[in-house]
Design a protein around this motif. Structure first.
Motif, PDB file in Angstrom:
ATOM      1  N   THR A 176     -37.447 -19.397 -29.777  1.00 33.18           N
ATOM      2  CA  THR A 176     -38.713 -18.656 -29.868  1.00 33.18           C
ATOM      3  C   THR A 176     -38.742 -17.537 -28.834  1.00 33.18           C
ATOM      4  O   THR A 176     -39.089 -16.392 -29.149  1.00 33.18           O
ATOM      5  N   TYR A 177     -38.372 -17.868 -27.610  1.00 34.43           N
ATOM      6  CA  TYR A 177     -38.357 -16.861 -26.541  1.00 34.43           C
ATOM      7  C   TYR A 177     -37.441 -15.691 -26.919  1.00 34.43           C
ATOM      8  O   TYR A 177     -37.813 -14.525 -26.771  1.00 34.43           O
ATOM      9  N   LEU A 178     -36.245 -16.002 -27.393  1.00 30.70           N
ATOM     10  CA  LEU A 178     -35.291 -14.945 -27.747  1.00 30.70           C
ATOM     11  C   LEU A 178     -35.793 -14.103 -28.923  1.00 30.70           C
ATOM     12  O   LEU A 178     -35.643 -12.877 -28.917  1.00 30.70           O
ATOM     13  N   LEU A 179     -36.385 -14.744 -29.908  1.00 35.63           N
ATOM     14  CA  LEU A 179     -36.906 -13.992 -31.049  1.00 35.63           C
ATOM     15  C   LEU A 179     -38.048 -13.070 -30.631  1.00 35.63           C
ATOM     16  O   LEU A 179     -38.205 -11.979 -31.187  1.00 35.63           O
ATOM     17  N   GLU A 180     -38.823 -13.486 -29.657  1.00 38.80           N
ATOM     18  CA  GLU A 180     -39.951 -12.666 -29.204  1.00 38.80           C
ATOM     19  C   GLU A 180     -39.549 -11.614 -28.176  1.00 38.80           C
ATOM     20  O   GLU A 180     -40.181 -10.575 -28.077  1.00 38.80           O
ATOM     21  N   ASN A 181     -38.491 -11.886 -27.404  1.00 41.42           N
ATOM     22  CA  ASN A 181     -38.115 -11.003 -26.295  1.00 41.42           C
ATOM     23  C   ASN A 181     -36.754 -10.346 -26.440  1.00 41.42           C
ATOM     24  O   ASN A 181     -36.396  -9.491 -25.646  1.00 41.42           O
ATOM     25  N   GLY A 182     -35.987 -10.756 -27.435  1.00 40.23           N
ATOM     26  CA  GLY A 182     -34.673 -10.172 -27.662  1.00 40.23           C
ATOM     27  C   GLY A 182     -33.579 -10.837 -26.852  1.00 40.23           C
ATOM     28  O   GLY A 182     -33.828 -11.684 -25.982  1.00 40.23           O
ATOM     29  N   SER A 183     -32.361 -10.456 -27.135  1.00 44.56           N
ATOM     30  CA  SER A 183     -31.183 -10.975 -26.438  1.00 44.56           C
ATOM     31  C   SER A 183     -31.326 -10.755 -24.936  1.00 44.56           C
ATOM     32  O   SER A 183     -31.819  -9.718 -24.492  1.00 44.56           O
ATOM     33  N   GLN A 184     -30.856 -11.714 -24.177  1.00 46.13           N
ATOM     34  CA  GLN A 184     -30.895 -11.612 -22.722  1.00 46.13           C
ATOM     35  C   GLN A 184     -29.558 -11.136 -22.163  1.00 46.13           C
ATOM     36  O   GLN A 184     -29.378 -11.074 -20.942  1.00 46.13           O
ATOM     37  N   TYR A 185     -28.618 -10.831 -23.047  1.00 48.04           N
ATOM     38  CA  TYR A 185     -27.299 -10.312 -22.662  1.00 48.04           C
ATOM     39  C   TYR A 185     -27.176  -8.869 -23.138  1.00 48.04           C
ATOM     40  O   TYR A 185     -27.817  -8.489 -24.127  1.00 48.04           O
ATOM     41  N   PRO A 186     -26.339  -8.078 -22.476  1.00 52.17           N
ATOM     42  CA  PRO A 186     -26.099  -6.717 -22.986  1.00 52.17           C
ATOM     43  C   PRO A 186     -25.658  -6.783 -24.450  1.00 52.17           C
ATOM     44  O   PRO A 186     -24.957  -7.721 -24.856  1.00 52.17           O
ATOM     45  N   LYS A 187     -26.065  -5.788 -25.229  1.00 52.99           N
ATOM     46  CA  LYS A 187     -25.832  -5.871 -26.673  1.00 52.99           C
ATOM     47  C   LYS A 187     -24.364  -5.865 -27.073  1.00 52.99           C
ATOM     48  O   LYS A 187     -24.029  -6.241 -28.181  1.00 52.99           O
ATOM     49  N   TYR A 188     -23.473  -5.479 -26.176  1.00 54.84           N
ATOM     50  CA  TYR A 188     -22.045  -5.491 -26.508  1.00 54.84           C
ATOM     51  C   TYR A 188     -21.408  -6.869 -26.346  1.00 54.84           C
ATOM     52  O   TYR A 188     -20.252  -7.060 -26.720  1.00 54.84           O
ATOM     53  N   VAL A 189     -22.121  -7.856 -25.817  1.00 56.05           N
ATOM     54  CA  VAL A 189     -21.571  -9.211 -25.664  1.00 56.05           C
ATOM     55  C   VAL A 189     -21.730  -9.928 -27.005  1.00 56.05           C
ATOM     56  O   VAL A 189     -22.818 -10.357 -27.368  1.00 56.05           O
ATOM     57  N   ILE A 190     -20.612 -10.020 -27.745  1.00 53.85           N
ATOM     58  CA  ILE A 190     -20.671 -10.522 -29.122  1.00 53.85           C
ATOM     59  C   ILE A 190     -19.786 -11.742 -29.370  1.00 53.85           C
ATOM     60  O   ILE A 190     -19.685 -12.198 -30.503  1.00 53.85           O
ATOM     61  N   PHE A 191     -19.158 -12.254 -28.327  1.00 53.39           N
ATOM     62  CA  PHE A 191     -18.296 -13.428 -28.496  1.00 53.39           C
ATOM     63  C   PHE A 191     -18.756 -14.561 -27.586  1.00 53.39           C
ATOM     64  O   PHE A 191     -19.140 -14.337 -26.438  1.00 53.39           O
ATOM     65  N   GLN A 192     -18.646 -15.775 -28.096  1.00 52.84           N
ATOM     66  CA  GLN A 192     -18.978 -16.972 -27.341  1.00 52.84           C
ATOM     67  C   GLN A 192     -18.032 -18.069 -27.805  1.00 52.84           C
ATOM     68  O   GLN A 192     -17.966 -18.373 -28.993  1.00 52.84           O
ATOM     69  N   ALA A 193     -17.254 -18.619 -26.872  1.00 49.96           N
ATOM     70  CA  ALA A 193     -16.306 -19.677 -27.227  1.00 49.96           C
ATOM     71  C   ALA A 193     -15.798 -20.354 -25.958  1.00 49.96           C
ATOM     72  O   ALA A 193     -16.060 -19.889 -24.850  1.00 49.96           O
ATOM     73  N   GLU A 194     -15.049 -21.425 -26.138  1.00 48.47           N
ATOM     74  CA  GLU A 194     -14.454 -22.121 -24.996  1.00 48.47           C
ATOM     75  C   GLU A 194     -13.118 -21.493 -24.613  1.00 48.47           C
ATOM     76  O   GLU A 194     -12.338 -22.090 -23.886  1.00 48.47           O
TER      77      GLU A 194
END
Length: 142
Positions: free
Chosen positions: A97-115
Motif C-alpha cells: 500500500t505504501y509503495l503504491l501510494e508513494n512510488g518506488s523507494q529505489y532509483p528507477k534504474y534499479v530493475i533486478f532483484q535476486a540472490e
C-alpha cells in the motif's frame, strides 16, 4: 471577516500532492509477490522487492502492469513454485500500500532483484538479496 476564514479553512484542506491511483488487483498482486519473495524477512527487503516491481512497470523493457511484470515468464519463482498464492501478511499488505501510494523507494534504474548479481552494478544488498542495475541506465533514467 468570515469570508477570509472560510478561504483559509478551504486552503488548509487542499491536497497538493494527490495519491497515486491503483486498483485492488495492483494491491493484491504486489502484496502477494512481496510476501512470497520477502515475507519472512525485513521490511527493508520487502520495500526493495516492491520497488523493483514498480521500477519494472515504469521501464520500457518490461511489461506495463504490476501483474504482467510479476507473471512475466521466468521472472519471479514464486509464481511457479506456489508461494505467490499464500496469504500475505499485514506487513506485506502495508508495504505494498505504501509503495503504491508513494512510488518506488529505489532509483528507477534499479530493475533486478535476486540472490546473485545481475546487470553490472549493485545498488544495495539486503540480507542475501542483491538489487542491481546497468550502469548505462543511470545517465538515461535519472
Amino acid at each position: 471577516s468570515p469570508e477570509n476564514s472560510n478561504t483559509e479553512n478551504y486552503e488548509k484542506n487542499i491536497t497538493y500532492t494527490p495519491a497515486k491511483t491503483y486498483t485492488e488487483n495492483d494491491l493484491y498482486v504486489l502484496s502477494h509477490v512481496i510476501f512470497a519473495e520477502a515475507g519472512n524477512y525485513s521490511e527493508e527487503l520487502q520495500i526493495g522487492v516492491g520497488s523493483v516491481v514498480l521500477n519494472r512497470v515504469a521501464d520500457e523493457r518490461f511489461p506495463d502492469s504490476i501483474e504482467e511484470v510479476v507473471f512475466q515468464n521466468g521472472q519471479y519463482a514464486c509464481t511457479w513454485d506456489g508461494n505467490y498464492y499464500k496469504e500475505p501478511s499485514e506487513e506485506a499488505i502495508a508495504v505494498a500500500t505504501y509503495l503504491l501510494e508513494n512510488g518506488s523507494q529505489y532509483p528507477k534504474y534499479v530493475i533486478f532483484q535476486a540472490e546473485f548479481t545481475q546487470g553490472d552494478k549493485v545498488y544495495k544488498k539486503v540480507g542475501n538479496t542483491y538489487f542491481c542495475y546497468y550502469e548505462r541506465d543511470v545517465s538515461v533514467n535519472v
